[in-house]
Design a protein around this motif. Structure first.
Motif, short mmCIF file in Angstrom:
data_model
loop_
_atom_site.label_atom_id
_atom_site.label_comp_id
_atom_site.label_asym_id
_atom_site.label_seq_id
_atom_site.Cartn_x
_atom_site.Cartn_y
_atom_site.Cartn_z
N ARG A 135 0.83 -1.20 0.00
CA ARG A 135 0.00 0.00 0.00
C ARG A 135 0.86 1.25 0.00
O ARG A 135 0.45 2.31 -0.45
CB ARG A 135 -0.92 -0.01 1.23
CG ARG A 135 -2.05 0.97 1.14
CD ARG A 135 -3.03 0.78 2.28
NE ARG A 135 -3.65 -0.53 2.23
CZ ARG A 135 -4.47 -0.99 3.18
NH1 ARG A 135 -4.73 -0.24 4.24
NH2 ARG A 135 -5.01 -2.18 3.08
N ARG A 136 2.07 1.12 0.51
CA ARG A 136 3.05 2.20 0.44
C ARG A 136 4.25 1.70 -0.31
O ARG A 136 4.60 0.53 -0.24
CB ARG A 136 3.46 2.66 1.85
CG ARG A 136 2.31 3.23 2.65
CD ARG A 136 2.71 3.52 4.07
NE ARG A 136 3.69 4.60 4.13
CZ ARG A 136 4.19 5.05 5.29
NH1 ARG A 136 3.81 4.52 6.43
NH2 ARG A 136 5.06 6.04 5.29
N LEU A 147 -0.62 5.99 0.94
CA LEU A 147 -0.92 5.18 -0.23
C LEU A 147 0.18 5.35 -1.26
O LEU A 147 0.53 6.45 -1.63
CB LEU A 147 -2.27 5.58 -0.84
CG LEU A 147 -3.48 5.35 0.04
CD1 LEU A 147 -4.73 5.87 -0.65
CD2 LEU A 147 -3.65 3.88 0.37
N VAL A 151 -0.50 2.66 -6.58
CA VAL A 151 -1.70 1.87 -6.29
C VAL A 151 -2.88 2.32 -7.14
O VAL A 151 -3.57 1.51 -7.75
CB VAL A 151 -2.04 1.93 -4.79
CG1 VAL A 151 -3.35 1.21 -4.52
CG2 VAL A 151 -0.93 1.31 -3.96
N THR A 164 -3.68 -5.30 -1.49
CA THR A 164 -2.76 -4.27 -1.01
C THR A 164 -2.40 -4.61 0.43
O THR A 164 -3.27 -4.89 1.25
CB THR A 164 -3.39 -2.88 -1.09
OG1 THR A 164 -4.53 -2.80 -0.23
CG2 THR A 164 -3.82 -2.56 -2.52
N THR A 166 -0.24 -4.05 4.10
CA THR A 166 0.30 -3.10 5.06
C THR A 166 1.52 -3.73 5.74
O THR A 166 2.15 -4.62 5.21
CB THR A 166 -0.77 -2.72 6.09
OG1 THR A 166 -1.29 -3.92 6.68
CG2 THR A 166 -1.91 -1.97 5.42
N SER A 279 -10.35 6.08 0.32
CA SER A 279 -8.93 6.22 0.59
C SER A 279 -8.70 6.41 2.08
O SER A 279 -7.77 5.85 2.66
CB SER A 279 -8.34 7.41 -0.19
OG SER A 279 -8.42 7.19 -1.57
N LEU A 282 -9.02 3.07 3.80
CA LEU A 282 -7.81 2.27 3.68
C LEU A 282 -6.75 2.75 4.66
O LEU A 282 -6.03 1.95 5.26
CB LEU A 282 -7.27 2.34 2.25
CG LEU A 282 -8.03 1.54 1.20
CD1 LEU A 282 -7.42 1.78 -0.17
CD2 LEU A 282 -8.03 0.07 1.52
N ARG A 283 -6.62 4.04 4.82
CA ARG A 283 -5.63 4.57 5.75
C ARG A 283 -5.95 4.19 7.20
O ARG A 283 -5.07 3.86 7.98
CB ARG A 283 -5.54 6.08 5.63
CG ARG A 283 -4.96 6.57 4.32
CD ARG A 283 -4.74 8.07 4.35
NE ARG A 283 -4.15 8.54 3.10
CZ ARG A 283 -4.83 9.06 2.10
NH1 ARG A 283 -6.14 9.18 2.20
NH2 ARG A 283 -4.23 9.46 1.00
N THR A 289 -5.99 -5.34 2.26
CA THR A 289 -7.28 -5.12 1.63
C THR A 289 -7.27 -5.69 0.21
O THR A 289 -6.40 -5.35 -0.59
CB THR A 289 -7.62 -3.63 1.58
OG1 THR A 289 -7.64 -3.11 2.92
CG2 THR A 289 -8.99 -3.41 0.96
#
Length: 293
Positions: A135-136, A147, A151, A164, A166, A279, A282-283, A289
């Motif tokens: 994700r990053r 993000l 992505v 994605t 983490t 978004s 997701l954060r 995810t």
């Protein structure tokens, strides 16, 4: 066609860069490959801009052959950078390959390409069953962006599910489907019910909106019944409130390990990147995810 249940020849593709998240992507991709019985490939794409050699000031060069010597030197510099990048990338990929083997993947493949990640993925997605990416990305250590910059572009370009990841991936013990009754979330239910990826893992269905009777409640019941019929232990809930806050709170309270949701919907859980709402989800969720098209 359900791309999570296509031919077993289709691979799990782990997109890795030289960031702290590469190990987590490798772990998640190895888990998925083993669950799906699919081949695993580790892909490292070196951006074209990263391959440009540093500029050296040659303004003081003099002499009859100065221009020719300068061109030769620049060519040698670029070739040297390319060779160094390839070797560094090979060592990087080999370390991840050993990590995947330690997780139980017998023969992970690895590939290194120069160019654009999106173009590379688009070219070979016909052979891909699942994409796994961080994700990053590599720039996150300097930009601190939640993000990764790739992505959004990958989600828009690909027609395959995208997981994605983490930090610190662990095999999920509980999965949550953010269900809104739309086509993407219905597809998510069908995929979870049919795919070996989630067999034996308890599943939660969460709908955010009006409680009580109505079409929404019926859709939720149908989805729960489909999952139960496939042998998946499933619970369903409807809650009021803001979708991002409600889903994130549910993940924390129920100790959810993985979220499944549509990348594009026509509900309060809107398009992943057309606006900020999902978004933000997701954060705040901070769990791997799975994004479905």
């Amino acid at each position: 066609m359900d791309s999570m249940n296509m031919s077993l020849d289709n691979k799990v593709l782990a997109c890795v860069d030289r960031s702290p998240y590469a190990d987590h992507v490798t772990d998640a991709a190895a888990w998925a490959a083993l669950r799906l019985g699919a081949p695993l490939e580790l892909l490292h794409v070196i951006d074209r801009q990263q391959g440009i050699a540093p500029v050296t000031d040659h303004s003081g060069a003099i002499g009859v052959n100065a221009q020719e010597n300068l061109l030769n030197q620049l060519t040698e510099d670029e070739a040297s950078v390319a060779v160094r990048e390839r070797e560094q990338g090979r060592l990087f990929l080999n370390r991840l390959r050993l990590r995947a083997q330690a997780s139980g993947v017998a023969a992970p493949d690895m590939r290194q390409r120069h160019g654009s990640l999106v173009e590379t993925l688009t070219e070979q997605q016909v052979d891909v069953r699942l994409v796994v990416m961080g994700r990053r990305g590599e720039s996150s250590t300097t930009t601190l962006r939640d993000l990764g910059r790739n992505v959004e572009r990958v989600v828009r370009a690909m027609e395959r599910p995208i997981l994605t990841v983490t930090d610190n991936f662990t095999p999920p013990a509980r999965v949550l489907i953010a269900f809104d009754g739309g086509s993407a979330s219905r597809h998510g239910v069908e995929m979870v019910a049919a795919s070996p990826l989630f067999k034996g893992i308890p599943c939660h269905l969460l709908m955010v909106g009006k409680e009580g009777r109505g079409e929404a409640s019926k859709q939720l019941q149908v989805a729960q019944a489909a999952l139960m019929a496939s042998g998946i232990d499933t619970s369903a809930a409807q809650v009021m409130g803001d979708p991002e806050t409600a889903v994130a709170r549910y993940i924390d309270e129920q100790r959810i390990d993985m979220l499944v949701m549509g990348a594009y919907t026509h509900s309060p859980l809107r398009s992943l990147f057309m606006g900020s709402r999902t978004s933000e989800l997701l954060r705040s969720a901070r769990v791997p995810t799975l994004l479905l098209r």
